[in-house]
Design an enzyme around this catalytic site. Structure first.
Site, PDB file in Angstrom:
ATOM      1  N   CYS A 188     -10.208  -6.534 -22.428  1.00 14.67           N
ATOM      2  CA  CYS A 188      -8.935  -6.097 -21.856  1.00 14.67           C
ATOM      3  C   CYS A 188      -8.730  -6.703 -20.459  1.00 14.67           C
ATOM      4  CB  CYS A 188      -8.897  -4.564 -21.848  1.00 14.67           C
ATOM      5  SG  CYS A 188      -7.246  -3.905 -21.643  1.00 14.67           S
ATOM      6  N   TYR A 189      -8.789  -5.917 -19.400  1.00 18.05           N
ATOM      7  CA  TYR A 189      -8.656  -6.484 -18.054  1.00 18.05           C
ATOM      8  C   TYR A 189      -9.694  -7.596 -17.834  1.00 18.05           C
ATOM      9  CZ  TYR A 189      -8.480  -6.671 -12.904  1.00 18.05           C
ATOM     10  OH  TYR A 189      -8.372  -7.081 -11.602  1.00 18.05           O
ATOM     11  N   GLY A 242      -9.651  -2.113 -17.274  1.00 17.16           N
ATOM     12  CA  GLY A 242      -9.347  -1.423 -16.023  1.00 17.16           C
ATOM     13  C   GLY A 242      -7.850  -1.291 -15.856  1.00 17.16           C
ATOM     14  N   SER A 296     -33.749  24.811 -16.597  1.00 19.79           N
ATOM     15  CA  SER A 296     -32.609  25.677 -16.902  1.00 19.79           C
ATOM     16  C   SER A 296     -32.631  26.101 -18.359  1.00 19.79           C
ATOM     17  CB  SER A 296     -31.312  24.917 -16.638  1.00 19.79           C
ATOM     18  OG  SER A 296     -31.170  23.887 -17.595  1.00 19.79           O
ATOM     19  N   GLY A 297     -33.470  25.430 -19.156  1.00 20.09           N
ATOM     20  CA  GLY A 297     -33.459  25.713 -20.586  1.00 20.09           C
ATOM     21  C   GLY A 297     -32.540  24.767 -21.333  1.00 20.09           C
ATOM     22  N   GLY A 298     -31.783  23.958 -20.594  1.00 20.09           N
ATOM     23  CA  GLY A 298     -30.932  22.954 -21.230  1.00 20.09           C
ATOM     24  C   GLY A 298     -31.784  21.772 -21.682  1.00 20.09           C
ATOM     25  N   VAL A 299     -31.177  20.915 -22.487  1.00 20.11           N
ATOM     26  CA  VAL A 299     -31.915  19.764 -23.029  1.00 20.11           C
ATOM     27  C   VAL A 299     -32.438  18.882 -21.898  1.00 20.11           C
ATOM     28  CG1 VAL A 299     -31.745  17.749 -24.539  1.00 20.11           C
ATOM     29  CG2 VAL A 299     -30.338  19.742 -24.989  1.00 20.11           C
ATOM     30  N   ASP A 300     -31.590  18.644 -20.900  1.00 22.43           N
ATOM     31  CA  ASP A 300     -31.954  17.654 -19.886  1.00 22.43           C
ATOM     32  C   ASP A 300     -33.158  18.092 -19.063  1.00 22.43           C
ATOM     33  OD1 ASP A 300     -29.648  16.685 -20.921  1.00 22.43           O
ATOM     34  OD2 ASP A 300     -28.404  17.217 -19.201  1.00 22.43           O
ATOM     35  N   SER A 301     -33.084  19.315 -18.521  1.00 26.25           N
ATOM     36  CA  SER A 301     -34.219  19.714 -17.681  1.00 26.25           C
ATOM     37  C   SER A 301     -35.464  19.920 -18.536  1.00 26.25           C
ATOM     38  CB  SER A 301     -33.887  20.957 -16.848  1.00 26.25           C
ATOM     39  OG  SER A 301     -33.666  22.079 -17.669  1.00 26.25           O
ATOM     40  N   SER A 302     -35.284  20.338 -19.789  1.00 21.74           N
ATOM     41  CA  SER A 302     -36.449  20.538 -20.666  1.00 21.74           C
ATOM     42  C   SER A 302     -37.156  19.210 -20.933  1.00 21.74           C
ATOM     43  CB  SER A 302     -36.020  21.130 -22.012  1.00 21.74           C
ATOM     44  OG  SER A 302     -35.374  22.359 -21.813  1.00 21.74           O
ATOM     45  N   GLU A 340     -15.234  -1.037 -28.129  1.00 20.18           N
ATOM     46  CA  GLU A 340     -16.153   0.065 -27.832  1.00 20.18           C
ATOM     47  C   GLU A 340     -15.656   1.429 -28.299  1.00 20.18           C
ATOM     48  OE1 GLU A 340     -14.292  -1.606 -25.767  1.00 20.18           O
ATOM     49  OE2 GLU A 340     -13.604  -0.452 -24.041  1.00 20.18           O
ATOM     50  N   LYS A 389     -26.954  11.174 -23.099  1.00 22.66           N
ATOM     51  CA  LYS A 389     -27.443  12.414 -23.723  1.00 22.66           C
ATOM     52  C   LYS A 389     -28.217  12.184 -25.030  1.00 22.66           C
ATOM     53  CE  LYS A 389     -27.048  16.916 -23.272  1.00 22.66           C
ATOM     54  NZ  LYS A 389     -27.087  17.592 -21.975  1.00 22.66           N
ATOM     55  N   HIS A 418     -10.141  -2.997 -27.669  1.00 25.61           N
ATOM     56  CA  HIS A 418     -11.360  -2.299 -27.216  1.00 25.61           C
ATOM     57  C   HIS A 418     -12.352  -2.132 -28.361  1.00 25.61           C
ATOM     58  CE1 HIS A 418     -10.116  -1.227 -23.116  1.00 25.61           C
ATOM     59  NE2 HIS A 418      -8.899  -1.280 -23.634  1.00 25.61           N
TER      60      HIS A 418
END
Ligand code: XMP
Length: 535
Positions: A100-101, A73, A245-251, A193, A391, A191
């Protein structure tokens, strides 16, 4: 998500995400990398959630994590505004890794010394203590090995607290990693990550599996089974509506809800007039014809373009589009007579974190309309089955659900669509210019076999005109910019180095085939400091 992870597959019926004792709590102190920490943990097959520092010991005890990570942070442990740490958390017996922090907090609380320094970014070579290579954070590393790590910090720990041992140092950091000799408390100043710490995932996994003793039970199959149950419980026998919407998420969200409640689900595809070329046809074909999902397509272009007239401010555009979207839904459900009580949204975990500012001290950069811009008087209850997912996990769930790969592999497309890619005022004519440009660009990317190497590629219409010459005449026309980025998660991104002949071909086609464009540019900005979208 680790659907294919062999050791996960061998386990008995997975307890799944949120199994008490087998999940990790990430406390966010405002680092830009907090989401990356969560992703590394999830990639290892362990469920985790990000929460703000205000969580009390009691809350944490109840949530029952099997491990706690304190993020980095921007604050200083000595500053007045630096978010703190409930010391009770360190007494729970649950292993804690401070990054880190987070490490500085552990040091400060334990009576060590944290010293201010100038902000430093960059690679360093970590010398690992021999004691740590067998069962500790650096299990499996060679003793005395110099490990490439990435640091980004101002303050650092100068002296570990009593009872702690230094287990790693760099040329500039005498205490780059430490651990308690009596309690399961660990700290690293670097870090693990970020991708610039190449063996960071191994360090994270050593913490999860060797130190915390967790098991990798976070699989897409378990997720689907659990959410099918949850959706059935939430929805009962009511009707559900989903904006596709045709996007991955809503599909993926629609496919999951359809698996749970079948024909109680009606999907509505709102043609906002801000979609890409042939979007509507491909959505209708896939969902209505192939998947047997009830789908209604609504032509609403003018309803969106009207209120957008003369609006250039990106956040206002997002708000207008978000609100109009909901109004169209309301009307459509009324007209359909479905009396839907529930609305499915493909909200993802990063949206939740950003829009609700769970990130605490770190700021929201853009409002993502599917969360931040919803009107308060919305008459639907939300079903958001993806709100715990990143995602790539959504894609894994899509595969588990048998969704057509053509949808799963699609690049992300923002909810406000071409509305935030037509910079400046949004008009039907300017949207059409962009749509045709974008179609040529994507067609060439597919033809060159580059689509899957790229996280997101799209064209942007700039709010300027440029002088050109066509035949013997002077032209004064639109300028477009092409953008293509590689990314793991959309949080950071690099521009994609297309071969020159590819750029030449695309540029020639766009200028020849899209009336009104006389100049094509290629965007070579990375994120940060730019963002992926221009608005
Ligand atoms: P930025 O531009 O912030 O984008 O680097 C990161 C990712 O988010 C997408 N994006 C949006 N998605 N509504 C959405 O649903 C929005 O308003 C929005 N703005 C950006 C962007 O396409 C990229 O994938």
């Amino acid at each position: 998500m680790t659907g294919a992870r062999p050791d996960a597959a061998k386990r008995p019926a997975p307890a799944g995400e949120g199994a008490p004792g087998n999940r990790v709590l990430v406390i966010d102190y405002g680092s830009q990398f907090t989401q990356l920490i969560a992703r590394r943990i999830r990639e290892a097959g362990v469920y985790c959630e990000i929460h703000p520092p205000a969580r009390t010991e009691e809350w944490v005890r109840e949530w029952s994590p099997g491990g706690i990570v304190l993020s980095g942070g921007p604050s200083s442990v000595y500053g007045d505004d630096g978010p703190g740490l409930d010391p009770g958390l360190l007494a729970l017996g649950v292993p804690v890794l401070g990054i880190c922090y987070g490490m500085q907090l552990l040091a400060h609380h334990g009576g060590g010394r944290v010293v201010p320094g100038k902000r430093e970014y960059g690679r360093a070579a970590l010398r690992i203590a021999e004691s740590e290579t067998d069962g500790g954070l650096f299990h499996g590393f060679r003793s005395g090995e110099e490990l490439a790590v990435w640091c980004s910090h101002g303050d650092h720990v100068d002296e570990p607290p009593p009872g702690f041992t230094t287990v790693g140092a760099t040329a500039d950091l005498p205490v780059a990693a430490f651990r308690s000799r009596t309690r399961p408390l660990y700290g690293v100043q670097f870090h693990p990550e970020v991708a610039h710490t190449p063996r960071g995932q191994e360090i994270v996994e050593n913490f999860l599996f060797r130190i915390c003793g967790l098991s990798p039970d976070w699989t897409s199959g378990a997720f689907v089974a659990r959410w099918v149950e949850r959706i059935r419980r939430q929805v009962g026998s009511e009707q559900v509506i989903c904006g596709l919407s045709g996007g991955v998420d809503s599909s993926v969200a629609a496919a999951l809800v359809h698996r749970a409640v079948g024909d109680q689900l009606t999907c509505v595809f709102v043609d906002t007039g801000l979609m890409r070329m042939n979007e509507r046809t491909s959505v209708e074909r896939t969902f209505r014809e192939h998947m047997g999902i009830r789908l209604v397509a609504v032509e609403a272009g003018p309803e969106f373009l009207g209120p957008l007239e003369g609006v250039s401010d990106p956040e206002r555009k997002r708000r207008i589009i978000g609100e109009t979207f909901i109004r169209v839904f309301e009307r459509t459900t009324r007209e359909l007579g479905t009396h839907a009580r529930f609305l499915v949204q493909g909200t993802l975990y990063p949206d939740v974190i950003e829009s609700l500012s769970v990130r605490g001290p770190s700021a929201t950069i853009k409002t993502h309309h599917n969360v931040g811009g919803l009107p308060d008087d919305m008459p639907f209850e939300l079903v958001e089955p993806l709100r715990e997912l990143f995602k790539d996990e959504v894609r894994a769930v899509g595969r588990t659900l048998g969704l057509d790969n053509a949808f799963i592999r699609r690049h992300p497309f923002p909810g406000p669509g071409l509305g935030i890619r037509v910079l400046g005022p949004v008009t039907a004519e300017r949207v059409e210019v962009l749509r045709r440009t974008d179609a040529i660009y994507l067609e060439e990317i597919e033809a060159a076999g580059l689509y899957d190497e790229i996280w997101q590629a799209f064209a942007v219409l700039l709010p300027v005109r440029s002088v050109g010459v066509m035949g013997d005449s002077r032209t004064y026309e639109h300028v477009v910019s092409l953008r293509a980025v590689t990314s793991r998660d959309g949080m950071t991104a690099d521009w994609y180095p297309f071969p020159h002949d590819f750029l030449a071909r695309v540029s020639t086609r766009i200028i020849n085939e899209v009336a009104g464009v006389n100049r094509v540019t290629y965007d070579i900005s990375s994120k940060p400091p730019a963002t992926i979208e221009w608005e």
